[in-house]
Design an enzyme around this catalytic site. Structure first.
Site, PDB file in Angstrom:
ATOM      1  N   LYS A  52      10.558   8.098  -1.852  1.00 30.58           N
ATOM      2  CA  LYS A  52      11.708   7.315  -2.112  1.00 30.58           C
ATOM      3  C   LYS A  52      11.110   6.055  -2.725  1.00 30.58           C
ATOM      4  O   LYS A  52      11.120   5.128  -2.196  1.00 30.58           O
ATOM      5  CB  LYS A  52      12.682   7.275  -1.016  1.00 30.58           C
ATOM      6  CG  LYS A  52      13.880   6.489  -1.435  1.00 30.58           C
ATOM      7  CD  LYS A  52      14.789   6.332  -0.200  1.00 30.58           C
ATOM      8  CE  LYS A  52      16.174   5.754  -0.889  1.00 30.58           C
ATOM      9  NZ  LYS A  52      15.968   4.184  -1.130  1.00 30.58           N
ATOM     10  N   SER A  90      10.695   4.901   1.511  1.00 30.22           N
ATOM     11  CA  SER A  90      11.205   3.597   0.963  1.00 30.22           C
ATOM     12  C   SER A  90      10.227   2.221   1.429  1.00 30.22           C
ATOM     13  O   SER A  90       9.189   2.192   0.774  1.00 30.22           O
ATOM     14  CB  SER A  90      12.669   3.247   1.415  1.00 30.22           C
ATOM     15  OG  SER A  90      13.276   2.330   0.591  1.00 30.22           O
ATOM     16  N   ASP A 121      -3.105  -0.155  -2.721  1.00 27.78           N
ATOM     17  CA  ASP A 121      -3.621  -0.708  -3.862  1.00 27.78           C
ATOM     18  C   ASP A 121      -4.376  -1.669  -3.953  1.00 27.78           C
ATOM     19  O   ASP A 121      -5.231  -1.918  -4.861  1.00 27.78           O
ATOM     20  CB  ASP A 121      -2.199  -1.061  -4.583  1.00 27.78           C
ATOM     21  CG  ASP A 121      -1.382   0.147  -5.277  1.00 27.78           C
ATOM     22  OD1 ASP A 121      -2.073   1.303  -5.103  1.00 27.78           O
ATOM     23  OD2 ASP A 121      -0.419  -0.036  -5.598  1.00 27.78           O
TER      24      ASP A 121
END
Length: 553
Positions: free
Chosen positions: A318, A293, A304
């Site tokens: 998740k 999460s 990224d």
């Protein structure tokens, strides 16, 4: 003009048909809801009236609700009134209590850990104490959850506990005043291996971002030039705290995460809105199969933007956002309302989160089910469940004998006895080691105790025997199987010697915890922590660190 009128009439007719169709569908949906609620109500009434045994209305209703929600996803949950406090603790990281972590070892309710400066420590309770009474009531038949509820309570109230202690003949009584307990989201931070800052983040509760920020500022002031952010085993928590922590390492204004769900007005893009601490300091983020999460948001954002290298194993997968909705009688519904997407555009939700490996990992997902995305620098990354590390490290885990020694409480109990025999010792968590003589003492101590265990190999042999019996082949391979079983049993007798390095590691951490609590345990683990060692190696090797963040030609 006539043609135009025909077109207008036709369009109006189509519009009316669509409106009527929509209304019929809408009415059908409402009818289905009303019908099924009526069926449920009448069924419940008949069950309650005619079932042969007495039915607890609350229990059977909660069972029905939980079964219904379980068919959706594992994270949509009903929170009845009596569990609201537990949910608040998870969200805020605060509760009224005495600051102990309780556990059960072979039928004994034992204090496994105490928060430094907590009421329990101030009163004199120690790790290893066996809890036998709370407010003059025996806890022999209580579960750990029931004990924790009794120890928690309103701040300023008193709770009386009675414990048995190693080496003390009579039980000890303690009167403890409950206080506000803050669960530490950052249980440890410090400089390791020279100029490398290490920060362990265990949950994303309220204030986690501020804790990480202040820890990094302090460590930079002490000379930190590189950072390890440890998110291993971190199950996540509050979305806003993942944004706060990401913001520490990326410039203000950059997108962190976006959420998309059924209710369009709830869809939102979150950006870094504060000044960062350092956007250039080399960073290694440790992740594991149970990093989930909010942990995956932070790890994914760093990947990224090519902001740091991820070290460890593929994360949990998740990518769902939950919100709470109030229900009647002070109960709540924690419901999945959206999926979240990290800056590259990928969603890290596991495609099939209901089927996992035993260790919680999502296993291998076929390439055909994955979509390709790119980091800011152009590195290829994928969706399909979890965040993959830039530098993978296999988590070998403990051998079956070590797991059994821990499970049975033998390592825990030996550490407790060692502490009371060496109370005045102040071991350095980094320098302390289990000597060969001390390990021999442990093997002698444990030799008369039952720590039998079954290995995975033995389980496979058992399955082989069953299959061979079914196939009528067992008579042909019986001798070979017996010889194999005998060989394994002989090797198991040597396991205390074969796996002594990892057993020593477990003993070291447990003994250190008696003197230095949780912080000491973490600090003492660095020496044998492969992921930490790999992160240090990468941060100290500028070329390899740089290559991991560049596009592969």
């Amino acid at each position: 003009m006539k043609l135009s009128n025909k077109v207008i009439i036709t369009l109006l007719a189509i519009g009316m048909i669509a409106l009527v169709s929509f209304q019929v569908k809408k009415n059908d949906r409402y009818f289905e809801i009303i019908k099924n609620l009526d069926v449920f109500t009448t069924l419940y009434k008949e069950l309650n009236t005619y079932y042969v045994d007495e039915i607890n209305p609350t229990e059977i209703m909660e069972t029905g609700i939980e079964a219904m929600l379980e068919s959706l996803d594992p994270y949509t949950n009903f929170i009845p009134e009596d569990r609201i406090e537990d949910y608040r603790i998870m969200s805020t990281g605060q509760y009224g209590g005495i600051g102990t972590t309780m556990g059960e070892i072979e039928g004994r309710h034992v204090v496994m850990m105490i928060l430094e400066g907590a009421p329990a420590e101030i009163a004199g309770v120690k790790i290893g104490d066996e809890l036998i009474e709370i407010n003059n009531n025996s806890v022999k038949d209580y579960s750990t959850d029931e004990i924790n509820k009794l120890l928690k309570g309103q701040i300023g109230t008193e709770v009386d506990v009675k414990v048995n202690r190693k080496g003390v003949k009579k039980p000890l009584n303690f009167e403890i005043n409950r206080d506000r307990i803050n669960i530490e989201s950052v249980p440890y931070y410090g400089l390791i291996s020279g100029d490398i800052a290490y920060i362990r983040l265990t949950e994303f509760s309220s204030g986690a971002g501020a804790s990480v920020r202040s820890a990094l500022v302090e460590l930079k002031g002490q000379g930190a030039k590189k950072v390890i952010l440890d998110l291993r085993g971190n199950p996540g928590g509050l979305l806003n705290e993942s944004i706060e922590i990401s913001n520490i390492f990326i410039p203000k204004g950059l997108e962190v995460v976006s959420t998309k769900g059924k209710i369009e007005e709830w869809n939102k893009t979150y950006t870094a809105n504060k000044n960062p601490v350092d956007v250039n300091i080399p960073l290694a983020v440790l992740i594991s199969n149970n990093s989930a999460s909010a942990s995956e948001i932070v790890a994914g954002v760093m990947q990224d933007y090519d902001r740091g290298v991820l070290v460890g194993q593929k994360s949990f997968g998740k990518g769902l956002v939950q919100a709470t909705r109030p229900l009647s009688y002070n109960s709540q519904l924690k419901i999945t309302t959206a999926k979240y997407y990290i800056p590259s555009g990928r969603c890290i939700q596991a495609i099939d989160y209901s089927h996992r490996n035993k260790d919680g990992s999502i296993g291998k997902i076929p390439d055909s089910l994955k979509s390709e995305f790119k980091t800011r620098a152009g590195r290829v990354v994928f969706d399909g469940g979890g965040v993959s590390p830039d530098h993978a490290v296999v988590n070998k885990g403990y051998a079956p004998i070590t797991i059994q020694l821990i499970k049975k409480g033998f390592i825990f109990d030996f550490a407790t006895e060692y502490y009371y025999q060496n109370v005045d010792l102040k071991p350095d968590p980094k320098a302390f080691n289990i000597s060969d003589d001390l390990y021999k003492e442990f093997t002698k101590w444990v030799s008369g105790r039952n720590y039998s265990y079954t290995t995975s190999t033995e389980e496979m042999i058992k399955e082989l025997k069953e299959t061979a019996n079914q196939d009528k082949y067992f008579d042909f391979i019986e001798e070979e199987i017996a010889a194999l079983e005998n060989e394994i049993e002989n090797h198991k007798k040597e396991d205390l010697e074969v796996f002594q390095l990892e057993i020593k590691r477990a003993l070291k951490e447990e003994i250190i915890s008696r003197y230095h609590k949780r912080q000491g345990m973490i600090e003492s683990s660095f020496e044998n922590d492969e992921e930490v060692e790999e992160a240090i190696m990468l941060l100290n090797d500028k070329n390899q660190y740089k290559n991991l963040l560049q596009v592969k030609n």
